[in-house]
Design an enzyme around this catalytic site. Structure first.
Site, mmCIF file in Angstrom:
data_model
loop_
_atom_site.group_PDB
_atom_site.id
_atom_site.type_symbol
_atom_site.label_atom_id
_atom_site.label_comp_id
_atom_site.label_asym_id
_atom_site.label_seq_id
_atom_site.Cartn_x
_atom_site.Cartn_y
_atom_site.Cartn_z
ATOM 1 N N CYS A 281 0.825 -1.207 0.000
ATOM 2 C CA CYS A 281 0.000 0.000 0.000
ATOM 3 C C CYS A 281 0.857 1.254 0.000
ATOM 4 C CB CYS A 281 -0.863 0.071 1.257
ATOM 5 S SG CYS A 281 -1.874 -1.374 1.518
ATOM 6 N N GLY B 76 0.164 0.425 -5.095
ATOM 7 C CA GLY B 76 -1.109 -0.274 -4.995
ATOM 8 C C GLY B 76 -2.061 0.156 -6.081
ATOM 9 N N ASN C 36 -0.183 1.189 5.742
ATOM 10 C CA ASN C 36 0.694 0.402 4.880
ATOM 11 C C ASN C 36 1.475 -0.536 5.772
ATOM 12 O OD1 ASN C 36 3.855 1.034 3.220
ATOM 13 N ND2 ASN C 36 2.439 -0.624 2.887
ATOM 14 N N GLY C 37 1.349 -1.830 5.511
ATOM 15 C CA GLY C 37 2.079 -2.793 6.315
ATOM 16 C C GLY C 37 1.212 -3.979 6.646
ATOM 17 N N TYR D 4 12.741 -3.510 -5.210
ATOM 18 C CA TYR D 4 11.647 -3.542 -6.177
ATOM 19 C C TYR D 4 10.552 -2.514 -5.942
ATOM 20 C CZ TYR D 4 7.172 -5.169 -8.072
ATOM 21 O OH TYR D 4 5.962 -5.237 -8.681
HETATM 22 P P1 AMP Z 1 8.547 -14.084 -12.103
HETATM 23 O O1 AMP Z 1 9.604 -14.484 -13.114
HETATM 24 O O2 AMP Z 1 7.193 -14.561 -12.527
HETATM 25 O O3 AMP Z 1 8.925 -14.501 -10.750
HETATM 26 O O4 AMP Z 1 8.445 -12.499 -12.129
HETATM 27 C C1 AMP Z 1 9.551 -11.717 -11.848
HETATM 28 C C2 AMP Z 1 9.125 -10.284 -11.852
HETATM 29 O O5 AMP Z 1 8.230 -10.030 -10.768
HETATM 30 C C3 AMP Z 1 10.270 -9.333 -11.674
HETATM 31 O O6 AMP Z 1 10.283 -8.456 -12.769
HETATM 32 C C4 AMP Z 1 9.972 -8.583 -10.403
HETATM 33 O O7 AMP Z 1 10.282 -7.217 -10.533
HETATM 34 C C5 AMP Z 1 8.506 -8.758 -10.230
HETATM 35 N N1 AMP Z 1 8.097 -8.717 -8.808
HETATM 36 C C6 AMP Z 1 8.842 -8.904 -7.710
HETATM 37 N N2 AMP Z 1 8.114 -8.771 -6.597
HETATM 38 C C7 AMP Z 1 6.867 -8.469 -6.978
HETATM 39 C C8 AMP Z 1 5.651 -8.169 -6.294
HETATM 40 N N3 AMP Z 1 5.615 -8.168 -4.975
HETATM 41 N N4 AMP Z 1 4.566 -7.886 -7.030
HETATM 42 C C9 AMP Z 1 4.612 -7.891 -8.380
HETATM 43 N N5 AMP Z 1 5.734 -8.161 -9.081
HETATM 44 C C10 AMP Z 1 6.842 -8.443 -8.399
#
Ligand code: AMP
Length: 470
Positions: free
Chosen positions: A15, A43, A117-118, A259
């Protein structure tokens, strides 16, 4: 929805929160609207704004992006002295309107709103205790648990400050809060400082935001990050601060740098952009490879890819084009949809890729689905070799503190070795940044980090919630 679903549906939320206390005749709802726009990356599922106007709190919230939830008519109705806002993204369980925030309550002393958020790790126990004594809940939100505790202590002690301090003694977990009462805006950061929250100023008015990029968006000046365990109370007389854990243990979420946060934000003294660039440079030192072109997965891997290129001397280029009009891959509810959505989201630049040995950099691998698809796409576009480099260590453990990175069984690195993952994603080589290397990247951050998702060492006992994520 069945009653028991509320428990199963306990969301692990990502969030963003934002708040303003006006002392300059600002249009507070529009101000928060712009702030939330800058926090939309935190979000995309629901958005909401609550404003405090002469003792009463008006609010509007709904499912959708900020610009879908609000229009001029709605914003024109939300007039007041102070306002808070929230954007929310959760993937665990179905999405429900009743979980949208801010949560607003009416109680003996008036009205109060909260945006969080959390994630709390003891909310189920607290909720059960309250339900046993007759409390009724409308949502599965931690925020409602906190609001209930707050209103009780407020009635008992008479002061919102004392009520917040008492609540902080009861709740365990991560929380960056903005709270709105009839005459105050309050910011609270959990005692471990897991989630970020900063304070800014514009004219005589004060602003609270999850990230400094949202202060930039509304042209507010950054004052400082809240200290872990700090409560900041903003009212007609200005700002008052209460420190509940003087010089305490800090455990800022390292994934904010990897990220989650926007690269133009600064968190606890460190630039997110610089941290990602440095991660790419360290990755090039730790996992070198001979190649012709470095590319990044848009947008999450671009900065680290640039760092990799600068350090290695291998030219940087654009190898993948991202469809900007699509939400995050993870929004798709099931695996088959997710696989297809990767194709819609990315396309390889054949002109740049063909015949080349490619280093493909991304910030993390979660399930491996997207990565496998991208590697395949690059090969189909004529890449001679694809070397995958990840600017964080393998994600082996779930997050209990507010980042949605799946349950343990979905995390590919929790069940497979690096070599097995390499084979699964069909890459010619695979290298991850070490934890030691990653921890050196947020240069200037005067704090320690929560690395629970990377090494299973959590700053708080998670036994009460562990089963949810196995
Ligand atoms: P995958 O190969 O399906 O594991 O997707 C990897 C991608 O997911 C990377 O580009 C990450 O930046 C992204 N990613 C990492 N954490 C999250 C998250 N919490 N929500 C959405 N995408 C994420």
């Amino acid at each position: 929805m069945a009653f028991c679903d509320l428990y199963q549906d306990k969301m692990h939320e990502e969030c963003g929160v934002f708040g303003v206390y006006d002392r300059d005749q600002l249009d507070v709802a529009r101000f928060v609207y712009y702030g939330l726009y800058a926090l939309q990356h935190r979000g995309q599922e629901s958005a909401g704004i609550a404003v405090s106007d002469n003792g009463s709190i008006l609010y509007h919230k709904d499912m959708g992006l900020v610009n879908e939830v609000f229009d001029d008519v709605v914003l024109n109705h939300l007039k007041g002295k102070a306002a808070i806002g929230h954007v929310r993204y959760s993937t665990t369980g179905a999405s429900h309107r009743e979980n949208a925030q801010p949560m607003v309550i009416k109680y003996k002393n008036g009205q109060m709103a909260i945006a969080h958020n959390g994630n709390l790790v003891n909310s189920a126990v607290l909720r059960e205790k309250m339900e046993d004594s007759g409390t009724i809940f409308q949502s599965s939100n931690d925020s409602e648990v906190m609001l209930n505790i707050l209103s009780r202590y407020r009635i008992l002690s008479g002061s919102i400050e004392e009520a917040i301090i008492k609540m902080m003694e009861e709740v365990k977990g991560s929380y960056a809060l903005v709270i709105l009462t009839s005459d105050k805006l309050i910011g609270v950061r959990d005692p471990l400082g897991i989630r970020p929250l900063c304070l800014g100023k514009i004219g005589q008015s004060y602003v609270l935001a999850s990230e400094s990029c949202a202060l930039d968006a509304v042209e507010a000046e950054f004052i400082r990050d809240l200290y872990p365990g700090e409560v900041v109370i903003i009212g007609e007389d200005g700002v008052k601060s209460i420190r509940t854990s003087e010089g305490g243990r800090t455990f800022l979420c390292i994934f904010e740098f990897v990220y989650f946060a926007r690269p133009d934000s600064f968190i606890d003294g460190a630039s997110v952009y610089k941290a990602r660039l440095e991660a790419g440079k360290r990755l090039a030192i730790e996992c070198p490879v001979e190649a012709d072109l470095v590319i990044g997965a848009p947008d999450s891997g671009l900065v680290a890819a640039m760092g990799f290129s600068q350090q290695s001397g291998i030219p940087y280029g654009e190898g993948l084009i991202r469809n900007k009009y699509m939400g995050r891959t993870f929004i798709q509810p099931n695996q088959s949809m997710r696989e297809m959505s990767v194709r819609i989201k990315f396309n390889a630049m054949k002109s740049e890729i063909k015949g080349k040995r490619i280093v493909m950099v991304d910030d993390s691998i979660v399930r491996g689905t997207t990565t496998r698809r991208i590697v395949q796409m690059l090969k189909e576009a004529g890449a001679r070799e694809v070397h995958m480099r990840v600017s964080s260590p393998p994600l082996r453990y779930p997050c209990y503190f507010g980042i949605d990175i799946s349950s343990m069984k979905e995390l590919v690195a929790s069940r497979h070795s690096v070599e097995e993952i390499r084979q699964m994603i069909c890459a010619d080589s695979l290298g991850y940044l070490s934890l030691g290397g990653l921890l050196k990247t947020p240069v200037g951050a005067g704090c320690r980090f929560c690395t629970g998702c990377l090494n299973g060492q959590y700053p708080l006992d998670v036994s009460e919630v562990e089963n949810e994520k196995l």
